[in-house]
Design a protein around this motif. Structure first.
Motif, PDB file in Angstrom:
ATOM      1  N   VAL A 151       0.979  -0.914  -0.043  1.00 45.32           N
ATOM      2  CA  VAL A 151       0.123  -0.136   0.033  1.00 45.32           C
ATOM      3  C   VAL A 151       0.888   1.277  -0.042  1.00 45.32           C
ATOM      4  O   VAL A 151       1.827   1.275   0.923  1.00 45.32           O
ATOM      5  N   TRP A 152       0.639   2.195  -0.921  1.00 47.42           N
ATOM      6  CA  TRP A 152       1.447   3.241  -1.029  1.00 47.42           C
ATOM      7  C   TRP A 152       0.654   4.594  -0.832  1.00 47.42           C
ATOM      8  O   TRP A 152      -0.754   4.485  -1.116  1.00 47.42           O
ATOM      9  N   GLN A 153       1.146   5.548  -0.091  1.00 42.99           N
ATOM     10  CA  GLN A 153       0.354   6.718   0.458  1.00 42.99           C
ATOM     11  C   GLN A 153       1.046   7.991  -0.053  1.00 42.99           C
ATOM     12  O   GLN A 153       1.667   8.686   0.811  1.00 42.99           O
ATOM     13  N   PRO A 154       0.748   8.400  -1.277  1.00 44.33           N
ATOM     14  CA  PRO A 154       1.171   9.500  -1.849  1.00 44.33           C
ATOM     15  C   PRO A 154       0.710  10.764  -1.277  1.00 44.33           C
ATOM     16  O   PRO A 154      -0.666  10.969  -0.763  1.00 44.33           O
ATOM     17  N   VAL A 155       1.418  11.932  -0.764  1.00 46.22           N
ATOM     18  CA  VAL A 155       0.832  13.135  -0.226  1.00 46.22           C
ATOM     19  C   VAL A 155       0.372  14.178  -1.142  1.00 46.22           C
ATOM     20  O   VAL A 155       0.088  15.385  -0.675  1.00 46.22           O
ATOM     21  N   ASP A 204       1.734  15.251  -7.473  1.00 47.67           N
ATOM     22  CA  ASP A 204       3.022  14.601  -8.285  1.00 47.67           C
ATOM     23  C   ASP A 204       3.359  13.299  -7.899  1.00 47.67           C
ATOM     24  O   ASP A 204       3.792  12.633  -8.841  1.00 47.67           O
ATOM     25  N   GLU A 205       3.671  13.011  -6.469  1.00 44.87           N
ATOM     26  CA  GLU A 205       3.810  11.640  -5.852  1.00 44.87           C
ATOM     27  C   GLU A 205       2.782  10.742  -6.800  1.00 44.87           C
ATOM     28  O   GLU A 205       3.251   9.350  -7.063  1.00 44.87           O
ATOM     29  N   LEU A 206       1.594  10.873  -6.631  1.00 50.24           N
ATOM     30  CA  LEU A 206       0.705  10.285  -7.266  1.00 50.24           C
ATOM     31  C   LEU A 206       0.713   9.697  -8.937  1.00 50.24           C
ATOM     32  O   LEU A 206       0.698   8.775  -9.184  1.00 50.24           O
ATOM     33  N   HIS A 227      -0.135  -4.117  -5.762  1.00 44.85           N
ATOM     34  CA  HIS A 227      -0.093  -2.511  -5.118  1.00 44.85           C
ATOM     35  C   HIS A 227      -1.541  -1.921  -5.017  1.00 44.85           C
ATOM     36  O   HIS A 227      -2.489  -2.263  -5.802  1.00 44.85           O
ATOM     37  N   MET A 228      -1.605  -1.069  -3.869  1.00 44.33           N
ATOM     38  CA  MET A 228      -2.756  -0.429  -3.888  1.00 44.33           C
ATOM     39  C   MET A 228      -1.949   1.156  -3.570  1.00 44.33           C
ATOM     40  O   MET A 228      -1.339   1.196  -2.721  1.00 44.33           O
ATOM     41  N   ILE A 229      -2.883   2.078  -4.307  1.00 43.61           N
ATOM     42  CA  ILE A 229      -2.388   3.331  -4.197  1.00 43.61           C
ATOM     43  C   ILE A 229      -3.664   3.955  -3.245  1.00 43.61           C
ATOM     44  O   ILE A 229      -4.577   4.248  -3.533  1.00 43.61           O
ATOM     45  N   ILE A 240      -4.169  12.787  -0.155  1.00 52.19           N
ATOM     46  CA  ILE A 240      -3.956  13.787  -1.111  1.00 52.19           C
ATOM     47  C   ILE A 240      -4.779  14.975  -0.597  1.00 52.19           C
ATOM     48  O   ILE A 240      -5.938  14.775  -0.226  1.00 52.19           O
ATOM     49  N   PRO A 241      -3.917  16.184  -0.710  1.00 55.66           N
ATOM     50  CA  PRO A 241      -4.808  17.443  -0.060  1.00 55.66           C
ATOM     51  C   PRO A 241      -5.957  17.746  -1.133  1.00 55.66           C
ATOM     52  O   PRO A 241      -5.893  17.650  -2.268  1.00 55.66           O
TER      53      PRO A 241
END
Length: 304
Positions: A14-18, A21-23, A57-59, A64-65
């Motif tokens: 599990v990925w947690q972009p903030v 851009d990261e996403l 994978h899970m995103i 995300i703001p």
């Protein structure tokens, strides 16, 4: 690059972009071997039923703001895609959209609504919020491989029919145009809206926590002379895609309101609604039920 939050063995990473851009970078790096996740209520049901495989994978979109909450932006009412269904059901701003709040309260059980998001309900393609959003002319804002893009909900649904959707697109927010329609003064050329008629109905195999057999939504505006000046009608349900019933809308638009219109509306809906048969209901049953629900709803509204 963002690091994975957790995952090992047979469980997905599990990925947690903030940020966006990261996403976007994760989408490119993982090459489609992922699912997007918010409340994950539908995904878990699908995994447990063996309908879809558990991904590598899970995103998670949770960090995300500006992807959740309800606010006004110019002439639009905006709903972040990660806004929980329970929040949508009680938000003060969304009281301007009674059909949508009715839909929120008709989805699953309260414990599920506390986790599930409006974006997930839409992206499923068959969510019970979709007929309500169709009659409000909702616009969807997506993060695509080329940046942010806007599409009407109707056009996105059509993309599911013709195969033009990109599964890598991420729904970020829903925009609903808010038309200001106060009664004008005597010198105004604006058409006066004397009354709004709106209703939402869902028929399921049992009262709660089940996929609907038929879901309908109706929104109309009547002028001071008793004529329809705006009509929006939608129907869906089950695993079928919801649709605007434009021919049935034309049947009423411009005419004088009358309870006699209920039977003609029901017949028009039965002829226009495109649906399907399964083990629970035939296509003909769904078509007839949608027509009867809309006809009865209109009859009740005009009688009150």
């Amino acid at each position: 690059m963002v690091m994975p939050a957790y995952g090992s063995g047979a469980q997905p990473t599990v990925w947690q972009p903030v940020n966006l851009d990261e996403l976007q970078a994760l989408k490119n790096e993982l090459s489609g071997k992922y699912y997007f996740a918010a409340g994950t209520t539908l995904l878990r049901t699908q995994w447990e039923g063996g309908l879809v495989p558990v991904p590598e994978h899970m995103i998670s979109l949770a960090r995300i703001p500006d992807a959740s909450g309800v606010y006004v932006d110019g002439d639009d009412l905006v709903i972040g895609a990660l806004t929980r269904l329970s929040h949508c059901a009680t938000d003060v701003l969304l009281q301007q959209l009674p059909i949508l709040q009715s839909a929120m309260n008709a989805i699953a059980a309260p414990s599920i609504r506390n986790l599930a998001t409006i974006g997930g309900n839409i992206v499923s393609g068959v969510g019970d919020s979709i007929p309500a959003l169709l009659v409000y002319d909702a616009q969807l804002y997506w993060l695509t491989d080329n940046g942010m893009e806007m599409r009407s909900l109707s056009s996105w649904l059509n993309g599911g029919r013709d195969g033009s959707r990109n599964p890598n697109d991420v729904l970020m927010r829903i925009h609903i145009p808010m038309e200001n329609t106060p009664l004008p003064d005597a010198n105004s050329e604006q058409t006066a809206v004397a009354r709004e008629i709106s209703f939402y109905r869902k028929l399921g195999r049992r009262e709660t926590f089940t996929a609907s057999l038929v879901t309908i939504a109706f929104h109309g505006e009547v002028d001071i002379d008793g004529h329809w000046i705006k009509i929006a009608i939608a129907a869906g349900g089950g695993s079928g895609m919801a649709m605007r019933l434009t021919e049935s809308e034309k049947l009423l638009l411009g005419g004088e309101t009358s309870v006699m219109q209920a039977s003609s509306l029901a017949a028009s809906v039965m002829a226009e609604f495109v649906t399907y048969s399964d083990a629970f209901a035939t296509e003909e049953y769904r078509k007839q039920t949608a027509g009867n629900m809309l006809g009865a709803g209109l009859w009740e509204a005009l009688r009150s």
